[in-house]
Every structure is written in C-alpha cells, then in structure tokens.
Design a protein around this motif. Structure first.
Motif, PDB file in Angstrom:
ATOM      1  N   TYR A  50      10.286  -4.010   0.841  1.00  0.00           N
ATOM      2  CA  TYR A  50       8.951  -3.593   1.226  1.00  0.00           C
ATOM      3  C   TYR A  50       8.659  -3.998   2.668  1.00  0.00           C
ATOM      4  O   TYR A  50       8.957  -5.127   3.076  1.00  0.00           O
ATOM      5  CB  TYR A  50       7.881  -4.261   0.352  1.00  0.00           C
ATOM      6  N   THR A  51       8.041  -3.094   3.426  1.00  0.00           N
ATOM      7  CA  THR A  51       7.506  -3.440   4.747  1.00  0.00           C
ATOM      8  C   THR A  51       6.118  -2.843   4.907  1.00  0.00           C
ATOM      9  O   THR A  51       5.789  -1.813   4.308  1.00  0.00           O
ATOM     10  CB  THR A  51       8.427  -2.945   5.885  1.00  0.00           C
ATOM     11  N   TRP A  52       5.309  -3.538   5.723  1.00  0.00           N
ATOM     12  CA  TRP A  52       3.914  -3.157   5.956  1.00  0.00           C
ATOM     13  C   TRP A  52       3.668  -2.969   7.454  1.00  0.00           C
ATOM     14  O   TRP A  52       4.364  -3.561   8.285  1.00  0.00           O
ATOM     15  CB  TRP A  52       2.967  -4.241   5.439  1.00  0.00           C
ATOM     16  N   ASP A  53       2.650  -2.186   7.772  1.00  0.00           N
ATOM     17  CA  ASP A  53       2.225  -2.008   9.157  1.00  0.00           C
ATOM     18  C   ASP A  53       0.859  -2.632   9.389  1.00  0.00           C
ATOM     19  O   ASP A  53       0.140  -2.271  10.316  1.00  0.00           O
ATOM     20  CB  ASP A  53       2.200  -0.523   9.535  1.00  0.00           C
ATOM     21  N   ILE A  54       0.495  -3.609   8.564  1.00  0.00           N
ATOM     22  CA  ILE A  54      -0.808  -4.263   8.624  1.00  0.00           C
ATOM     23  C   ILE A  54      -0.685  -5.533   9.456  1.00  0.00           C
ATOM     24  O   ILE A  54       0.251  -6.319   9.268  1.00  0.00           O
ATOM     25  CB  ILE A  54      -1.301  -4.600   7.205  1.00  0.00           C
ATOM     26  N   ALA A  55      -1.613  -5.750  10.373  1.00  0.00           N
ATOM     27  CA  ALA A  55      -1.572  -6.937  11.224  1.00  0.00           C
ATOM     28  C   ALA A  55      -1.491  -8.199  10.361  1.00  0.00           C
ATOM     29  O   ALA A  55      -2.259  -8.377   9.422  1.00  0.00           O
ATOM     30  CB  ALA A  55      -2.808  -6.986  12.113  1.00  0.00           C
ATOM     31  N   GLY A  56      -0.551  -9.065  10.707  1.00  0.00           N
ATOM     32  CA  GLY A  56      -0.315 -10.287   9.952  1.00  0.00           C
ATOM     33  C   GLY A  56       0.770 -10.138   8.917  1.00  0.00           C
ATOM     34  O   GLY A  56       1.385 -11.135   8.505  1.00  0.00           O
TER      35      GLY A  56
ATOM     36  N   PRO B 290       4.567   6.743   1.336  1.00  0.00           N
ATOM     37  CA  PRO B 290       4.512   5.331   0.931  1.00  0.00           C
ATOM     38  C   PRO B 290       5.247   5.085  -0.380  1.00  0.00           C
ATOM     39  O   PRO B 290       5.597   6.032  -1.093  1.00  0.00           O
ATOM     40  CB  PRO B 290       3.014   5.104   0.755  1.00  0.00           C
ATOM     41  N   GLY B 291       5.427   3.793  -0.698  1.00  0.00           N
ATOM     42  CA  GLY B 291       6.001   3.407  -1.966  1.00  0.00           C
ATOM     43  C   GLY B 291       4.925   2.933  -2.928  1.00  0.00           C
ATOM     44  O   GLY B 291       3.741   2.912  -2.603  1.00  0.00           O
ATOM     45  N   SER B 292       5.342   2.530  -4.116  1.00  0.00           N
ATOM     46  CA  SER B 292       4.394   2.078  -5.130  1.00  0.00           C
ATOM     47  C   SER B 292       3.796   0.721  -4.801  1.00  0.00           C
ATOM     48  O   SER B 292       2.721   0.374  -5.285  1.00  0.00           O
ATOM     49  CB  SER B 292       5.093   2.008  -6.494  1.00  0.00           C
ATOM     50  N   VAL B 293       4.483  -0.076  -3.959  1.00  0.00           N
ATOM     51  CA  VAL B 293       4.027  -1.414  -3.608  1.00  0.00           C
ATOM     52  C   VAL B 293       3.596  -1.493  -2.155  1.00  0.00           C
ATOM     53  O   VAL B 293       2.571  -2.096  -1.835  1.00  0.00           O
ATOM     54  CB  VAL B 293       5.126  -2.464  -3.899  1.00  0.00           C
ATOM     55  N   ALA B 294       4.382  -0.908  -1.253  1.00  0.00           N
ATOM     56  CA  ALA B 294       4.158  -1.060   0.180  1.00  0.00           C
ATOM     57  C   ALA B 294       4.145   0.299   0.866  1.00  0.00           C
ATOM     58  O   ALA B 294       4.656   1.290   0.326  1.00  0.00           O
ATOM     59  CB  ALA B 294       5.235  -1.949   0.786  1.00  0.00           C
ATOM     60  N   PRO B 295       3.586   0.376   2.082  1.00  0.00           N
ATOM     61  CA  PRO B 295       3.586   1.648   2.816  1.00  0.00           C
ATOM     62  C   PRO B 295       4.986   2.187   3.062  1.00  0.00           C
ATOM     63  O   PRO B 295       5.165   3.400   3.189  1.00  0.00           O
ATOM     64  CB  PRO B 295       2.883   1.297   4.129  1.00  0.00           C
ATOM     65  N   GLU B 296       5.972   1.281   3.179  1.00  0.00           N
ATOM     66  CA  GLU B 296       7.365   1.692   3.363  1.00  0.00           C
ATOM     67  C   GLU B 296       8.209   0.920   2.362  1.00  0.00           C
ATOM     68  O   GLU B 296       8.113  -0.307   2.282  1.00  0.00           O
ATOM     69  CB  GLU B 296       7.825   1.409   4.789  1.00  0.00           C
ATOM     70  N   GLN B 297       9.034   1.629   1.616  1.00  0.00           N
ATOM     71  CA  GLN B 297       9.743   0.998   0.505  1.00  0.00           C
ATOM     72  C   GLN B 297      11.080   1.683   0.285  1.00  0.00           C
ATOM     73  O   GLN B 297      11.175   2.912   0.340  1.00  0.00           O
ATOM     74  CB  GLN B 297       8.889   1.102  -0.758  1.00  0.00           C
ATOM     75  N   THR B 298      12.136   0.899   0.086  1.00  0.00           N
ATOM     76  CA  THR B 298      13.419   1.422  -0.365  1.00  0.00           C
ATOM     77  C   THR B 298      13.754   0.770  -1.699  1.00  0.00           C
ATOM     78  O   THR B 298      13.359  -0.370  -1.966  1.00  0.00           O
ATOM     79  CB  THR B 298      14.553   1.143   0.641  1.00  0.00           C
ATOM     80  N   GLN B 299      14.501   1.478  -2.529  1.00  0.00           N
ATOM     81  CA  GLN B 299      14.884   0.940  -3.839  1.00  0.00           C
ATOM     82  C   GLN B 299      16.158   1.623  -4.311  1.00  0.00           C
ATOM     83  O   GLN B 299      16.419   2.781  -4.006  1.00  0.00           O
ATOM     84  CB  GLN B 299      13.744   1.130  -4.851  1.00  0.00           C
ATOM     85  N   TYR B 300      16.937   0.854  -5.063  1.00  0.00           N
ATOM     86  CA  TYR B 300      18.210   1.387  -5.559  1.00  0.00           C
ATOM     87  C   TYR B 300      18.753   0.474  -6.643  1.00  0.00           C
ATOM     88  O   TYR B 300      18.308  -0.663  -6.828  1.00  0.00           O
ATOM     89  CB  TYR B 300      19.226   1.527  -4.421  1.00  0.00           C
TER      90      TYR B 300
END
Length: 633
Positions: free
Chosen positions: A170-176, A138-148
């Motif tokens: 940021y992307t999430w796998d949480i419903a909604g 995971p990332g510091s904010v979201a379960p999936e995160q890219t940064q550059y």
C-alpha cells in the motif's frame, strides 16, 4: 549462474575484501479484510501467472514490486525505493521475503532445517495459479495497491513445505503518509504440497533488506553503508523488572555512550540547514550523551512515544512537517508506560531495522550522506514490524506474544555480502538469530525459553538476560567493523502452522531524512495502521459500522474513586467487560452477562487499582471495543 547472482557480482566486482506463548484475545482481530490464499483450484498443475513487475509512484517514494516476494529491482530497470520521488536516487538494491522451519515437512522424507526464500537468483517462491499480480488505483485499502499470491510448490523446487503467501502493498499520497510502503502478508500452510498432515513447526518469516545507499552516489555506493536497529534499549520503571539489554562487555545499552552525536564535519551546509542531518551511530567517541537518549527526556529514542500523560491531560505528538497529530485516533492496545518526574510516557518499541550512508573508505573528506553531490544521500531506509498473529484453520485467533504483550521480532541480524548464507540450515540459523560467530550478541527475547527442548526447534539460543527485545547484534563500528556492503534481516515468529493455519504479518518499508526523519515516518506508519481515515486495521480499531455495539465512554476520566463505562447495544447480546493494565495483564472482570438492546452503564470502582493508565475491553458477541482511562493517585 542465475541472473540475480550474476547481477549482484557485476555490482560488487570492486569490493575491497517451545511452544510459544499463545493468547487467544480478539476474535475480530485486525486484517479480517485480507484474502486468505485457499487451496489451488487445479492442484498439481504448473499453470502459473507470469512474473510481473509493477511500480508504486503515488507518494514520495517510487519503487517496484515483483510477484516472487521481491521489493525493488536489482536489475536497475525500475525505481527501487527512490526517494524523494523524482530524484532518480534509489536506496534499495533488493528487498526479499524469507521463511524457514524445521522437521519432516517436505516430500524429501527427512528431518532437517528448511528454508524457502526469494534469494538472489534462487527464486523459490513463484506466482500462484489463479492469483496474478494486480495493480489497483485505487485499491481496497490505499489509493495505490498491488497484490498477488505466491507459493513454494513449483515443480522445479524439490523440497517444498506447502507454503502459500498472499501479499498486499500500500502507498498513499496524503501528507505525512507518503514516505512509506506498507504491507500485509499472509503465510498459509497447505500440507498436501509438503508432507501431508505434518505441521510447520518452528516457522519463522522475515524481510531482508540489501540497501545500497544510494544510487545518486555513482562511486561504489554499496561499499560505505552502515546498519542498526531501533527497539532494544529498554527504559523501564517496573521495580520487578530484572532485564536490561547489554552487548559484549559490562555496559548496558540504556547508558551506552560509544558514539558522538554530531553532523558531518565536512558538510558545507550550515548547521541549521535541515539537509545537514545529525548522526547517532556514525562517529565513535564519548560526548557524555547516552546514545539511546539523545534528546535526554528519559525515554529511549528506540521507542515510539504514543502519548504522554501529565496530571489529567493526555498530550499527543505532532509531525512538524505535515501537521498530523499522531495516535489521537487510536494506538496499540498493548504498550509500556515509563514515568519521568510527573510525566508518564506511553511507548512501544519501534521494531525497525535500518541502514544509511557512512564515510566511504576511498574519500579524503568525510562523505557521510554524500553532501557534495546532488541529490545528497542523506536519507535513511528501514523496515518496521507493526503486528503479527495467527488465524487458525477454524478461524479462531491466536496471538504469539512476548513477556509484555507487544509483538516484537525474534531477531535483527546484519552481515556483509561475503557472509551471505547459502544453504537451508544456514538461512534457518540466521533467521533464528544465530550468525556464524555471535559476535556482538548478548541477549534476546524471553519467549525463546519456551522453545528450549522442543525437538522441532533445534539449537535454540538461550538468552543470557531475556527481556522484551529480539536478538540484536551491536552496530558495526562498535565491533570495529568498517563501513561496507551490509544487509539486514528482520524476522517474526516462531510459530506452529498446522494445515490451513495462516500467519499474518504487518509492516512496511520506510524512508526519511536522517534518522530523525526515518523515526518520525516509521511512527506515522504505525499511526496509519490505527487511523480509520488512512488504514484503520489496527488492533481494537473498528473500520466498519458495528452491527451490535456502538459507543463506549468512560466518565469521569481520569478516575478518583469510581467511573462509569457507558455503551449502547443495537441488539440483545452477551457482554463481557474487563479491565487491563498497560502491560496487558487482566485486572478484573467487571461484567459478564446477557443484556438487552439499548443504553447501558457499568460502574468500575477504584478498589485495589493503583494509580496509572488502564484499558477497558468491552466485548458484545463477536465485536470488541476498547477505551483508555487514567486512575489518579
């Protein structure tokens, strides 16, 4: 010809034809967690990380990002806003980052309109030394995160203005919360790479979306798209308000009835099937329903309803698919109210540029949404602005605001591929809301009047009827333009960035089933920004445990004659307590004094305050908390 232009032409061979208002409000404003892009550790070198493409795929969207300011993959090697995930159908050909400014701010030693963009093969933003692409799971904010990090001072770029940009996705796998890709971007001025000491004036940033809806349609999917914007049709009860958005001609946007609200008549699915979506801006004609209030609740459909107040009850919306109750965990500090009968709606403009699949010119039947193929192309794609602010070099906060306090874009533009701007002055004009002929434009943001006469903002468009909305161009069909290969550009600013200043921008790509689904998911994106358990970076929302101030309550709420604001200090502190109305206007300063540690109570009386919704803002040292209360008539 460079690779991006070559690929785009390959895909398109068969085409048919003044000082801004700055208000220092919150010293602990959102995004203190984001990494500022500092001065390079090895200035003057051309040692850079490689260009890297990573793919987000944890939620219901799969999409690539590349560390040159690029979202999606125009070379079709990776998913580009594939939705739903696993469908193999991508909605974005190319999304890219644009910026512009004016003045003598480059090494070229000339005053001009300048732009630095990620643009179809003209990649003016390159990976920054020391800031490679990172994929975090995971990332510091979201379960999936890219940064550059990226910048504009590559040796091959002869007119940099010293712009470093830090990007997080940021992307999430949480419903909604699984139908959008959120992002935060920080634009920092490093004048030693441009004209040392000269600020970036008239600076504007933007996101361009070239959305080809969608690749499941193998028959020239780029030729039958349409484009529009949510957030310009204003409903307002304020008797002092004189603004009303109007397009070409006398018709106000709030009463406009140019379109028939309907489903695709050639869709074989039954009317009640959710895949048989309803269209708002797809069919010209009059049906007696205002285009901007299809649900006829008296509130513009272009607005996010945060909550509605009926008597003493505050009611929140619920997403019918995920069951999420929106905005009960937090909402924008600044918002509008609109009263219909005995109900007061708390709303904000949606700030959403979007595109969808229209009726292709080569089809004998209406193929809007491609109902005869699998998967159908009945998704809508858009980009929503949530917030932007400036962190000065001394770490103070400035918030550029429009006349009502809520952050809005400066412009939403659209055009077809034949009108792509190529030169720096052309891109500057587009970002400032000025397309070649201004066809379909009537009004724009009131704050632009403050830039008239500024020598570093030439040719400012003077709004005919200014208000709290960006420059917006009417939808293509209203202007008798066909479905075609369109793209949108949504821009933020203008601001001045002195050396070391940073502009923070927060928003995101959104997908949804039909316009209704897109709007709901765009509202869930805003909810995520203010929800501690998801993103929790919104203005007025604390993400950590406060060191000084804990707890703030207003009781009784609603208020008839007086209420008490109760709070606790963990340590002695200087405390300021202020009351604001829903437009962000200061009503009164109730408390301004040194207080010891412990529990405290401050009485606020009705006095001259009329009935309505208000906010209490409590600051103890550098910490701020807000609370909302209702004053009964």
């Amino acid at each position: 010809m460079e690779r991006g232009i070559e690929m785009k032409k390959k895909f398109k061979l068969s085409l048919y034809i003044g000082t801004s208002v700055l208000l220092a409000l919150f010293s602990n404003a959102a995004a203190g967690e984001l990494q500022l892009l500092p001065h390079p550790s090895s200035p003057g070198t051309d040692v850079r990380p490689p260009e890297v493409t990573e793919v987000h795929s944890i939620g219901n969207i799969s999409s690539s990002v590349t560390n040159i300011g690029l979202w999606g993959d125009p070379w079709a090697n990776y998913a580009s806003m594939e939705w739903p995930i696993g469908s193999g159908s991508s909605y974005l050909w190319c999304g890219d980052l644009w910026t512009c400014c004016y003045g003598d701010i480059t090494p070229a030693d000339s005053t001009d309109k300048w732009s630095v963009c990620c643009d179809y093969g003209n990649w003016e933003l390159q990976p920054s030394d020391g800031y490679p692409m990172e994929y975090l799971l995971p990332g510091s904010v979201a379960p999936e995160q890219t940064q550059y990090g990226i910048d504009d001072w590559d040796p091959d770029h002869d007119t940099p203005y010293g712009l470093g940009i830090w990007v997080e996705n940021y992307t999430w796998d949480i419903a909604g919360y699984d139908n959008f890709m959120a992002m935060e971007m920080i634009f920092t001025h490093h004048s030693e790479h441009g004209n040392p000491g000269v600020p970036l004036d008239a600076f504007v940033a933007g996101i361009r979306g070239d959305c080809d809806v969608a690749t499941a349609d193998v028959t020239e999917c780029h030729l039958d798209d349409l484009v529009y914007y949510d957030g310009h049709a204003i409903w307002c009860n304020d008797p002092d308000a004189t603004f009303e958005y109007a397009f070409d001609g006398p018709e106000n946007a709030s009463t406009q009835d140019d379109y028939t609200y309907q489903q695709n008549p050639d869709n074989p699915l039954p009317s009640g099937d959710p895949e048989n979506i309803w269209y708002y801006y797809n069919y010209l004609g009059t049906d007696g329903i205002p285009d901007n209030d299809v649900d006829q609740n008296g509130v513009s459909d272009h607005f996010t309803i945060l909550a509605k107040v009926v008597g003493t009850d505050t009611l929140y919306r619920q997403d019918p698919l995920s069951g999420v109750t929106l905005f009960e965990d937090g909402m924008p500090f600044y918002h509008y109210s609109h009263t219909v009968g005995d109900t007061t709606y708390l709303v904000v403009p949606r700030n959403l540029s979007y595109m969808w699949d229209g009726d292709g010119p080569g089809s004998s039947d209406d193929d809007s949404g491609e109902p005869l193929i699998s998967p159908a192309c009945n998704g809508f794609i858009g980009w929503r602005l949530l917030d932007f602010w400036i962190v000065k070099a001394d770490q103070s906060i400035e918030r550029p605001i429009d006349v009502y306090g809520y952050p809005i874009p400066i412009s939403h533009l659209w055009w077809n591929w034949e009108s792509d701007p190529g030169t720096d002055p052309e891109k500057y004009d587009y970002m400032w809301g000025k397309n070649p002929d201004l066809n379909g434009l009537h009004s724009g943001p009131a704050y632009m009047l403050d830039w008239v006469g500024n020598p570093n903002a030439p040719e400012v468009i003077i709004p005919d009827n200014p208000g709290p909305f960006p420059f917006v161009y009417d939808a293509p069909l209203s202007l008798i333009y066909p479905v075609f290969d369109y793209r949108f550009l949504i821009c933020f600013g203008p601001v001045e960035l002195a050396d070391g200043d940073s502009l923070h921008v927060v928003g995101g790509w959104v997908m949804g089933l039909g316009l209704d689904g897109l709007r709901m998911n765009a509202d869930l994106l805003l909810d995520a920004y203010y929800r501690d358990s998801i993103w929790g970076e919104g203005l007025g929302i604390e993400t950590g445990t406060p060191a000084v101030l804990t707890g703030i309550t207003v009781f009784p709420n609603p208020m008839r004659t007086q209420s008490s604001v109760e709070f606790t200090l963990q340590s002695p502190s200087h405390v300021n307590l202020s009351i604001y109305d829903i437009y962000g206007r200061l009503i009164e300063n109730t408390l301004d004094s040194e207080l010891p540690a412990g529990s405290h109570s401050c009485t606020i009386g009705r006095n001259h305050i009329p009935g309505g919704v208000y906010f209490v803002r409590l600051q103890a040292g550098n910490e701020i908390q807000t609370g909302r209360f209702v004053v009964l008539e």
